[in-house]
Write an enzyme that holds these catalytic residues in place. Sequence first.
Site, short mmCIF file in Angstrom:
data_model
loop_
_atom_site.label_atom_id
_atom_site.label_comp_id
_atom_site.label_asym_id
_atom_site.label_seq_id
_atom_site.Cartn_x
_atom_site.Cartn_y
_atom_site.Cartn_z
N PHE A 333 0.86 -1.19 0.00
CA PHE A 333 0.00 0.00 0.00
C PHE A 333 0.89 1.24 0.00
O PHE A 333 1.41 1.65 1.04
CB PHE A 333 -0.92 -0.03 1.22
CG PHE A 333 -1.51 -1.40 1.46
CD1 PHE A 333 -2.22 -2.05 0.46
CD2 PHE A 333 -1.33 -2.03 2.67
CE1 PHE A 333 -2.74 -3.32 0.67
CE2 PHE A 333 -1.86 -3.30 2.89
CZ PHE A 333 -2.56 -3.95 1.89
N ASP A 335 2.08 4.45 0.51
CA ASP A 335 1.65 5.65 1.21
C ASP A 335 2.85 6.39 1.80
O ASP A 335 3.84 6.61 1.11
CB ASP A 335 0.60 5.31 2.28
CG ASP A 335 1.07 4.23 3.25
OD1 ASP A 335 2.28 3.93 3.30
OD2 ASP A 335 0.22 3.69 3.98
N ASP A 408 3.80 -5.61 4.04
CA ASP A 408 3.41 -4.23 4.28
C ASP A 408 3.01 -4.04 5.74
O ASP A 408 3.44 -3.08 6.39
CB ASP A 408 2.25 -3.83 3.37
CG ASP A 408 1.85 -2.37 3.55
OD1 ASP A 408 1.11 -2.08 4.52
OD2 ASP A 408 2.27 -1.52 2.76
#
Length: 435
Positions: A333, A335, A408
Site C-alpha cells: 500500500f 503511502d 506491508d
Amino acid sequence: MTDPCFHDDNSEESNGGKRTVVINESALDLLGDKIAKSIIAQQHSEEKQNGSTADPSIVSSQIDSCIQNLNFASWDEEQWHYNAKHYSRKNVSEQVIDRQRFERIALYVMTMDAINFCFWPVADTENLTGMSRHKKNLLEYEHLALALKKLAEVDDDDDDDDDVSGTNVRPFTHSISDDFTKAEDSYLLAPQNLVNMTVESFTEMMIPLLPTAGDDGTSNAEGVYWIPNVEERVRLLKEMAQSLLTFHDGSATKFIASANRSSDVLVHNILQYFPGFRDATVDPQSGRWVAFYKRAQILVADLWAALGSEVGEEKKYGMDYCNFVDMNKITTFADYRVPQLLRSMKVLEYSPELSNKVDRGIELKASSMEELYIRAATVVAVDKLVENAKEKVPSMRSDKGINAVKMDWYLWNIGEKLDRDQCLGNHHLVRTIYY
C-alpha cells in the site's frame, strides 16, 4: 548494487526527467536477511513466547530490535479495531447474531478505509476551531480507528431494545435473503446513517473521541488532534453509503460476496462502485496511465484480516466471503510510512533535491514525478523483499506463507513504532485523498 542514479532525461519540467528515487539492492538484501531471521525465530520460538529477548548478535539498533521483536504480518496487534465481540441481542438466534457481526465489522472496515488518508495537515483548523494553523497535527491512523471503534460499539449491548443514540433499535427488520443482512438502524456506521452525514454531524461525533494534546503524559502544547479535510471525508463516506444502498441493498456483506472470494475482483468492484477509491493518475513525463489503488487494496486486505482465513476453510461468523484465494495479486500500500522506513534503512535513496524537500517538510505536488517515483519504488522494493524472504525461508514460499500484504503490515508496524519514538526522519508530504 545500487540502481543507476538520478540521471537526467533532458525534460524541461522540474524533476520531470530525473529519477529522484532509486533502490539500493545491498541495503534491501540486508533488510531481507533481518526479516528472514525474524520469521525463522518466530517459527522456532518457544523462548520468545515466554518473553525472552532477541539475540544480541542480531540486534544492533532500534530498527533491528523492532524487527526482531514484532510478530510478522500482524494486522491488529494493538487492538485498535472493532471486532463486534460484545455485540448481543436478546431472543435472536446465534446465526443471525453472527450475520450481524459480519456486517457490522465489514462496515467498520469500509468506513475506516474510506477516510484513511492524509492525517498530517492542519491548515483547515484555523477556520473551523480558531486553533493556530501553525500547530502540529498529532493525529495518526490509530486515533481515527479507535474513534470509529467507539462509534461502532455504541449499540453493541442493547439488552432492553431501548433507544440508542437517538435512533430506535429495530433488529433484523432489513433481512435481504437467507444470506445477506443489513445493519440495524441503530448502528451508527450503517449506510442508511452514513448517507445522511454532514460535516457538522461528523465533527460532533468524532472530535470528542480523539485524544487531547498532553493526554499521553508528554508536553504537546504545540500540537492538536484534528481530522483534516473533513468535507472530503464526509463526501467519500456519503458516496460509499449511497452506492451500497443503490446497488447492493444497503448490505456490505452482499457487496463483498459478489467478488466470489477473489481479492482482484473485489478491488475491481470497489473501483467501479466507489469512485473515491480510484487512485490513478497520468505520468506527467511520458503520459502513461499509472495506478496504485492504495485504499482499494488496503480495504480488501483489511477485510481479509478481519473476516477471512488464510487456510480458506475456516468461516468467520459462518461465512467465507473474505477467504480470498488470490491475495498474492495485491501489492503493498504505497503511502507515507513504508517509504519513510525504507529510506531510513537506506533501501530507498532520494536525490539530493528530493531529500532536501522531504527533510525540510516541503510539500510535494500530487501526481508529480517525485511522488510517483517514491510510490512506485516502494511497491517494487516490497515485492523484492517478499521474493527475498521466500528465497531465505523455505516455508514462506507458498502464496499463503508470505505476500506483499503481510510484508506491508510488518513494515508499517515497525515504522509506526519507530516514528512514535522519533527514530525516523520525515516522511514526504502530499495533500491527497488516496493515502
